[in-house]
Structure formats: structure tokens, C-alpha cells
Design a protein around this motif. Structure first.
Motif, PDB file in Angstrom:
ATOM      1  N   GLN A   1      24.425  43.498  34.396  1.00  0.00           N
ATOM      2  CA  GLN A   1      24.509  44.960  34.497  1.00  0.00           C
ATOM      3  C   GLN A   1      25.938  45.436  34.292  1.00  0.00           C
ATOM      4  O   GLN A   1      26.178  46.442  33.601  1.00  0.00           O
TER       5      GLN A   1
ATOM      6  N   ASN B   1      19.006  54.308  30.879  1.00  0.00           N
ATOM      7  CA  ASN B   1      18.100  53.527  31.693  1.00  0.00           C
ATOM      8  C   ASN B   1      18.407  52.052  31.477  1.00  0.00           C
ATOM      9  O   ASN B   1      18.177  51.510  30.394  1.00  0.00           O
TER      10      ASN B   1
ATOM     11  N   LEU C   1      16.997  49.551  33.106  1.00  0.00           N
ATOM     12  CA  LEU C   1      15.896  48.670  33.453  1.00  0.00           C
ATOM     13  C   LEU C   1      15.401  47.828  32.280  1.00  0.00           C
ATOM     14  O   LEU C   1      15.151  46.631  32.457  1.00  0.00           O
TER      15      LEU C   1
ATOM     16  N   GLU D   1      17.589  44.926  32.017  1.00  0.00           N
ATOM     17  CA  GLU D   1      17.374  44.025  33.145  1.00  0.00           C
ATOM     18  C   GLU D   1      16.162  43.134  32.896  1.00  0.00           C
ATOM     19  O   GLU D   1      16.184  41.923  33.126  1.00  0.00           O
TER      20      GLU D   1
ATOM     21  N   GLN E   1      15.919  45.907  39.725  1.00  0.00           N
ATOM     22  CA  GLN E   1      16.131  47.158  40.442  1.00  0.00           C
ATOM     23  C   GLN E   1      16.412  46.927  41.926  1.00  0.00           C
ATOM     24  O   GLN E   1      15.873  47.592  42.796  1.00  0.00           O
ATOM     25  N   HIS E   2      17.242  45.918  42.199  1.00  0.00           N
ATOM     26  CA  HIS E   2      17.720  45.637  43.560  1.00  0.00           C
ATOM     27  C   HIS E   2      16.581  45.243  44.511  1.00  0.00           C
ATOM     28  O   HIS E   2      16.663  45.503  45.705  1.00  0.00           O
TER      29      HIS E   2
END
Length: 260
Positions: free
Chosen positions: A42, A118, A120, A123, A181-182
Motif C-alpha cells: 500500500q 480506491n 482495494l 490489495e 482492508q485492515h
């Protein structure tokens, strides 16, 4: 090693500013920690986006000159100014103060123009590529959905839907834990011929609107949707038609399932 300790040093790791001994410790931790690997990716992606986006929004012509012209020649502080107003910046030169204000003005001018990015999809793609490394694909290897689904019990705060699509040419081969997302998410692994399909599942925001998104990144296809209270992200190097067929089959199973 504590993950917080590592994440506080990821910036120095990317800049190669850490001492050799500390660099070795950080590398060793990253090799076995998917969460910190994701945090590192990230940061690397954020740096790349900043470099790319900054070049698209140059300073408007004449802005710096206008700001400098609007500044007083010498900053003046009234002797009777209250204590809270007496700050060291009052002693700055006009040039220094001008530079600071130009930077602030540029920040206010540029940031609203930048699109919301975004992260995501990147990720998800990073997690998929990492899973393809030897020994990372499945924590529980099984073609039996009644073996894979119970394996997640106690490891996640939700129960992911697991279906075998072998009759349609997409056999289930296992599952594992991953981190997006953690939070911890379920990763279900399928195959189509020689291709691996990862499906990431976690609870959806109750206020989210049901939608489907298709993306293509670096030769990989990604399809995202939410259904029956769950987020789904399917990613593979399959072509878009075959991955779309897989997603449709999975959606039919999920839509017609009656969970006990």
C-alpha cells in the motif's frame, strides 16, 4: 516482532535508510507476515500514485506571484498582542513565509482536483499474486466444501459461504486466511484447468448498494460484487468470459443457498 514496530519503519525500508541489521530484521518479518506485506504494498502504491498524479496538476501560472504580492513586506506583531498570538513564525523572513503560504495554497488548490483512489483492487491483486508463491495457496487443502467451510470456524468472525463447482469445471481446491482492508478475510481457492481463481469473502457494509464491478490489471481479471451480506472479489489470469461464467455460477449458488 511487533507489527507496529515494523510498520513504523516501512517508509525507511522503502527509502533504504535503515541500518543493515535492522533491514535484515524487517525483511525477515515481512517474509512471514501477510498483513505487513500488504501494508508495504500500500505504501509503495501510494508513492507511485503521488508521483503520477502530481505531474497532472501543475501550479497555475502566476499563482505564486499573486500570493507573494499579497503578503506584507515585513511581518509586524503588535506589542499588545495576547500571549497565544506570539509565535516564532512571526520572525520569519517574507521569503520564508511566502514559500510556506505558496505550499499551503498549492495543497488546497491541488488536492480537491485529485480523484479519490480506491486501493482495494490493488490489495486484492497483491494478495492473489502472493498466494501463487510456493506454499501460500491454501491453509486447508480439500475439494470438499464440508471440510473447507468448518475450517474457518474460530478463525474468522463470520462464516464464509463455500461451494464446490467441480461439475461445471471449477473445482474447489482449498481455502486460507488473508488480510484486506485492515481485517482478516476468507480466501477460497478454485481451479479452471491450469488457472487459479482466488475468491476473497468478508461481510459487507449493511448500507452498501448491491453492485458488480469488473476490472483488468496487469493481465489479471477482477470481478467484485456483494450478495447476501457478503463482499466477494474474484481474481484470476483467466480471460474475462471464463471468469464471468465462474462468477455467475457462484452467484447462482449463493442466491439459491439456504444456510442452516
Amino acid at each position: 516482532m511487533d507489527c507496529q514496530y515494523v510498520r513504523e519503519r516501512l517508509s525507511g525500508h522503502l527509502d533504504r535508510q535503515l541500518a543493515p541489521a535492522e533491514e535484515m530484521v524487517i525483511e525477515q518479518h515481512l517474509s512471514g507476515c501477510p498483513a505487513c506485506q500488504t501494508a508495504l504494498e500500500q505504501q509503495r502504491l501510494a508513492r507511485q500514485l503521488m508521483r503520477e498524479q502530481a505531474a497532472q496538476y501543475p501550479m497555475p501560472p502566476g499563482l505564486a506571484a499573486k500570493i507573494r504580492a499579497s503578503l506584507p513586506k515585513e511581518p509586524v506583531a503588535a506589542p499588545s498582542a495576547p500571549v497565544w498570538w506570539r509565535r516564532p513564525w512571526l520572525g520569519l523572513s517574507a521569503a520564508s513565509l511566502s514559500g510556506a503560504l505558496v505550499g499551503a495554497a498549492l495543497t488546497l488548490t491541488i488536492l480537491p482536483l485529485r480523484p479519490v483512489v480506491n486501493l482495494l483492487p490493488d490489495e486484492v491483486l497483491t494478495a492473489h499474486v502472493r498466494a501463487l508463491l510456493p506454499g501460500h495457496l491454501a491453509d486447508v487443502a480439500s475439494t470438499d466444501q464440508h471440510t473447507v467451510k468448518p475450517w474457518f470456524a474460530g478463525r474468522l468472525d463470520f462464516s464464509p459461504p463455500v461451494y464446490d463447482l467441480a461439475s461445471a469445471g471449477f473445482p474447489l481446491v482449498g481455502g486460507r486466511l488473508d488480510y484486506l482492508q485492515h481485517r482478516r478475510v476468507a480466501a477460497l481457492v478454485y481451479r479452471y484447468k491450469l488457472h487459479v481463481i482466488n475468491v476473497y469473502v468478508w461481510p459487507v457494509d449493511p448500507t452498501a448498494v448491491q453492485r458488480q464491478t469488473r476490472l483488468s490489471r496487469q493481465g489479471y481479471q477482477l470481478v467484485a460484487w456483494n450478495q447476501e451480506g457478503m463482499n466477494f472479489w474474484a481474481v484470476s489470469d483467466l480471460n474475462g468470459t471464463d471468469l464471468g461464467r465462474f462468477v455467475s455460477l457462484l452467484q447462482e449458488k449463493q442466491g439459491g443457498a439456504k444456510e442452516p
